[in-house]
Design an enzyme around this catalytic site. Structure first.
Site, PDB file in Angstrom:
ATOM      1  N   GLN A 163      -6.082  -1.684  -6.183  1.00  0.00           N
ATOM      2  CA  GLN A 163      -6.624  -0.750  -5.188  1.00  0.00           C
ATOM      3  C   GLN A 163      -7.314   0.406  -5.909  1.00  0.00           C
ATOM      4  O   GLN A 163      -6.861   0.837  -6.977  1.00  0.00           O
ATOM      5  CB  GLN A 163      -5.470  -0.192  -4.345  1.00  0.00           C
ATOM      6  CG  GLN A 163      -5.863   0.939  -3.413  1.00  0.00           C
ATOM      7  CD  GLN A 163      -4.677   1.486  -2.616  1.00  0.00           C
ATOM      8  OE1 GLN A 163      -4.377   2.666  -2.680  1.00  0.00           O
ATOM      9  NE2 GLN A 163      -4.012   0.630  -1.859  1.00  0.00           N
TER      10      GLN A 163
ATOM     11  N   ASP B  39       0.828  -1.211   0.000  1.00  0.00           N
ATOM     12  CA  ASP B  39       0.000   0.000   0.000  1.00  0.00           C
ATOM     13  C   ASP B  39       0.860   1.258   0.000  1.00  0.00           C
ATOM     14  O   ASP B  39       0.357   2.374  -0.027  1.00  0.00           O
ATOM     15  CB  ASP B  39      -0.928   0.008   1.232  1.00  0.00           C
ATOM     16  CG  ASP B  39      -1.943   1.149   1.175  1.00  0.00           C
ATOM     17  OD1 ASP B  39      -2.374   1.634   2.236  1.00  0.00           O
ATOM     18  OD2 ASP B  39      -2.279   1.569   0.057  1.00  0.00           O
TER      19      ASP B  39
ATOM     20  N   SER C 206      -6.950   5.447   0.281  1.00  0.00           N
ATOM     21  CA  SER C 206      -7.320   4.162  -0.311  1.00  0.00           C
ATOM     22  C   SER C 206      -8.752   3.812   0.078  1.00  0.00           C
ATOM     23  O   SER C 206      -9.112   3.921   1.250  1.00  0.00           O
ATOM     24  CB  SER C 206      -6.402   3.056   0.221  1.00  0.00           C
ATOM     25  OG  SER C 206      -5.076   3.513   0.301  1.00  0.00           O
TER      26      SER C 206
HETATM   27  C1  LIG Z   1     -13.351   9.613   3.292  1.00  0.00           C
HETATM   28  C2  LIG Z   1     -13.987   8.306   2.911  1.00  0.00           C
HETATM   29  C3  LIG Z   1     -13.193   7.654   1.808  1.00  0.00           C
HETATM   30  C4  LIG Z   1     -15.411   8.547   2.413  1.00  0.00           C
HETATM   31  O1  LIG Z   1     -16.210   8.963   3.510  1.00  0.00           O
HETATM   32  P1  LIG Z   1     -17.285  10.116   3.311  1.00  0.00           P
HETATM   33  O2  LIG Z   1     -17.998  10.333   4.591  1.00  0.00           O
HETATM   34  O3  LIG Z   1     -18.127   9.830   2.111  1.00  0.00           O
HETATM   35  O4  LIG Z   1     -16.347  11.367   3.118  1.00  0.00           O
HETATM   36  P2  LIG Z   1     -16.395  12.556   2.050  1.00  0.00           P
HETATM   37  O5  LIG Z   1     -17.675  13.266   2.143  1.00  0.00           O
HETATM   38  O6  LIG Z   1     -16.028  12.022   0.726  1.00  0.00           O
HETATM   39  O7  LIG Z   1     -15.241  13.528   2.570  1.00  0.00           O
HETATM   40  C5  LIG Z   1     -14.117  12.884   3.117  1.00  0.00           C
HETATM   41  C6  LIG Z   1     -12.992  13.803   3.208  1.00  0.00           C
HETATM   42  O8  LIG Z   1     -12.752  14.408   1.946  1.00  0.00           O
HETATM   43  C7  LIG Z   1     -12.766  15.820   2.118  1.00  0.00           C
HETATM   44  N1  LIG Z   1     -13.359  16.373   0.914  1.00  0.00           N
HETATM   45  C8  LIG Z   1     -14.608  16.249   0.491  1.00  0.00           C
HETATM   46  N2  LIG Z   1     -14.761  16.865  -0.709  1.00  0.00           N
HETATM   47  C9  LIG Z   1     -13.521  17.373  -1.014  1.00  0.00           C
HETATM   48  C10 LIG Z   1     -12.998  18.136  -2.107  1.00  0.00           C
HETATM   49  N3  LIG Z   1     -13.776  18.508  -3.136  1.00  0.00           N
HETATM   50  N4  LIG Z   1     -11.676  18.477  -2.103  1.00  0.00           N
HETATM   51  C11 LIG Z   1     -10.897  18.079  -1.044  1.00  0.00           C
HETATM   52  N5  LIG Z   1     -11.314  17.372   0.035  1.00  0.00           N
HETATM   53  C12 LIG Z   1     -12.611  17.028   0.026  1.00  0.00           C
HETATM   54  C13 LIG Z   1     -13.644  16.081   3.325  1.00  0.00           C
HETATM   55  O9  LIG Z   1     -13.298  17.294   3.925  1.00  0.00           O
HETATM   56  C14 LIG Z   1     -13.236  14.917   4.203  1.00  0.00           C
HETATM   57  O10 LIG Z   1     -11.979  15.234   4.787  1.00  0.00           O
HETATM   58  P3  LIG Z   1     -11.746  14.991   6.341  1.00  0.00           P
HETATM   59  O11 LIG Z   1     -12.794  15.811   7.012  1.00  0.00           O
HETATM   60  O12 LIG Z   1     -10.359  15.425   6.605  1.00  0.00           O
HETATM   61  O13 LIG Z   1     -11.976  13.515   6.569  1.00  0.00           O
HETATM   62  C15 LIG Z   1     -14.066   7.367   4.152  1.00  0.00           C
HETATM   63  O14 LIG Z   1     -14.686   6.170   3.756  1.00  0.00           O
HETATM   64  C16 LIG Z   1     -12.678   7.089   4.701  1.00  0.00           C
HETATM   65  O15 LIG Z   1     -12.036   7.938   5.303  1.00  0.00           O
HETATM   66  N6  LIG Z   1     -12.198   5.832   4.490  1.00  0.00           N
HETATM   67  C17 LIG Z   1     -10.857   5.446   4.981  1.00  0.00           C
HETATM   68  C18 LIG Z   1      -9.798   5.812   3.928  1.00  0.00           C
HETATM   69  C19 LIG Z   1      -8.428   5.475   4.499  1.00  0.00           C
HETATM   70  O16 LIG Z   1      -8.094   5.915   5.589  1.00  0.00           O
HETATM   71  N7  LIG Z   1      -7.599   4.666   3.763  1.00  0.00           N
HETATM   72  C20 LIG Z   1      -6.305   4.186   4.267  1.00  0.00           C
HETATM   73  C21 LIG Z   1      -5.327   5.303   4.502  1.00  0.00           C
HETATM   74  S1  LIG Z   1      -4.885   6.084   3.005  1.00  0.00           S
HETATM   75  C22 LIG Z   1      -3.351   5.374   2.693  1.00  0.00           C
HETATM   76  O17 LIG Z   1      -2.802   4.682   3.508  1.00  0.00           O
HETATM   77  C23 LIG Z   1      -2.744   5.672   1.332  1.00  0.00           C
HETATM   78  C24 LIG Z   1      -1.260   5.378   1.328  1.00  0.00           C
HETATM   79  C25 LIG Z   1      -0.453   6.538   1.959  1.00  0.00           C
HETATM   80  C26 LIG Z   1       1.076   6.200   1.978  1.00  0.00           C
HETATM   81  C27 LIG Z   1       1.766   6.626   0.700  1.00  0.00           C
HETATM   82  O18 LIG Z   1       1.438   6.114  -0.396  1.00  0.00           O
HETATM   83  O19 LIG Z   1       2.677   7.458   0.798  1.00  0.00           O
END
Ligand SMILES: CC(C)(COP(=O)(O)OP(=O)(O)OC[C@H]1O[C@@H](n2cnc3c(N)ncnc32)[C@H](O)[C@@H]1OP(=O)(O)O)[C@@H](O)C(=O)NCCC(=O)NCCSC(=O)CCCCC(=O)O
Length: 342
Positions: free
Chosen positions: A327, A256, A277
């Site tokens: 993914q 990941d 993700s």
């Molecule tokens: C957020 C998930 C995916 C969806 O939940 P939901 O309730 O539907 O959230 P949203 O309404 O989509 O908003 C979430 C988040 O996004 C921000 N947001 C919304 N619209 C916009 C926009 N137009 N532009 C920018 N940001 C926007 C909104 O403000 C929210 O932000 P927050 O308040 O800060 O949360 C939910 O299902 C979820 O969080 N799932 C878990 C995802 C996760 O944690 N995945 C694993 C970690 S990611 C990872 O490890 C990637 C690898 C990183 C390492 C590397 O590669 O370097």
């Protein structure tokens, strides 16, 4: 709770107990010989932090485990690979040593909170003749953050065998690690202060993975490229032979890392404002050592609707395909503003 020895990770074999559920075994014997010997102590010291900490779950009750955190991305939501790796450890605890992890499928449904541990609740869905399936919920604050299904199969050879050919790339010995590249960039006399700060922050991150990019980016390059990436990866530290389930858990952790970013490569004019993700699927094809260099081939066949699909293939150095993963992630971007040249 008996002192957990290193390697009490995946319960290399299940043993029956008074109840009708086979109880997981926690003993994965340390390397041969006297565990107190200088060699064993050296092994212990060199043991990868992934084995001694990140993937070393505490057993709370039957099929209930607790995991702690080691490295957290700057987004301050738990690294997805950690949750997947720990979920696979929990699933494997109750699976016999004659069964091998062959696939997992998971959804990330909430952001992980780095301030509290993660509980892993395992449901023993089925113990079939050839296949055994476990379902795992990673839980924080009483709510699931990840739901994962993992399947294990006994060895069943077949005349049907094929794979793609591993890409021809320079060996890891001919390439620089990410840290060495950063130090090279930092050695540039005309490097702007703001870049120095960012690069030193990157250097300070203790990611338990070693990475050697095959095509290292030109420093702060602004040119678009195909959504494809290649780099050599391995767990930091020593893991050794032994439990293949453990190496699968480490590979799940590694898979990941830097994967979702592949979908951004064609768009240097944008940066991720929110990237996470959504799901992650992985298939394990052959034996491998996650503490030895493996080539990680990443590509993104599609992006749209604020999502990106990325796929990865992990190759052993001898050209054998070890594992594949897919993914999808949320990619919400905004244009990169660059200082005007005027
Ligand atoms: C957020 C998930 C995916 C969806 O939940 P939901 O309730 O539907 O959230 P949203 O309404 O989509 O908003 C979430 C988040 O996004 C921000 N947001 C919304 N619209 C916009 C926009 N137009 N532009 C920018 N940001 C926007 C909104 O403000 C929210 O932000 P927050 O308040 O800060 O949360 C939910 O299902 C979820 O969080 N799932 C878990 C995802 C996760 O944690 N995945 C694993 C970690 S990611 C990872 O490890 C990637 C690898 C990183 C390492 C590397 O590669 O370097």
């Amino acid at each position: 709770m008996a002192e957990r020895k290193v390697g009490d990770i995946c319960g290399s074999s299940a043993s029956t107990t008074s109840d009708d559920h086979p109880k997981d075994t926690l003993d994965l014997k340390p390397e041969d010989g006297d565990p107190e010997s200088p060699e064993a102590q050296k092994d212990q010291d060199l043991k990868s932090v992934l084995v001694t900490s990140v993937l070393n779950l505490e057993e709370i009750d039957v099929d209930l485990y607790r995991g702690t955190h080691h490295w957290v991305p700057r987004t301050q939501r738990l690294f997805g690979g950690q949750i997947i790796g720990q979920a696979l450890v929990a699933a494997a605890k109750s699976v016999g040593d004659n069964l091998y992890a062959h696939s997992l499928h998971c959804y990330f449904v909430r952001a992980g909170d780095p301030k509290v541990p993660v509980l892993y609740q395992v449901d023993r869905i089925r113990d079939g003749r050839s296949f055994t399936v476990r379902s795992v919920r990673a839980i924080q604050h009483g709510q699931p953050i990840l739901i994962c299904q993992a399947s294990f199969q006994m060895l069943q050879p077949s005349p049907l065998q094929h794979q793609f050919t591993m890409p021809a790339v320079p060996p890891p010995e001919d390439l620089l690690t990410a840290e060495e590249l950063i130090r090279l960039y930092l050695s540039k006399p005309d490097l702007a202060e703001k870049y120095k700060l960012g690069l030193n922050k990157l250097l300070a991150i203790e990611v338990p993975i070693e990475i050697k990019p095959v095509n290292p980016p030109v420093f702060y390059k602004v040119t678009a490229s195909e959504p494809k990436n290649l780099f050599w990866v391995r767990a930091r530290g020593y893991i050794g032979e032994g439990n293949m389930k453990l190496h699968c858990c480490v590979a799940a952790y590694v898979s990941d890392f830097a994967l979702l970013g592949t979908a951004l490569l064609p768009y240097p004019g944008y940066r991720a404002q929110f990237a996470a993700s959504l799901d992650h699927a992985m298939w394990f094809h052959s034996t491998f050592r996650s503490d030895e260099w493996m080539l990680y081939e990443c590509e993104s066949p599609w992006a749209g609707g604020s999502r990106g699909l990325v796929q990865g293939r992990l190759w052993r150095r001898d050209g054998v395909l070890a594992a594949s993963c897919s993914q999808e992630g949320v990619l919400r971007v905004k244009p990169v503003t660059r200082p005007s040249k005027l």
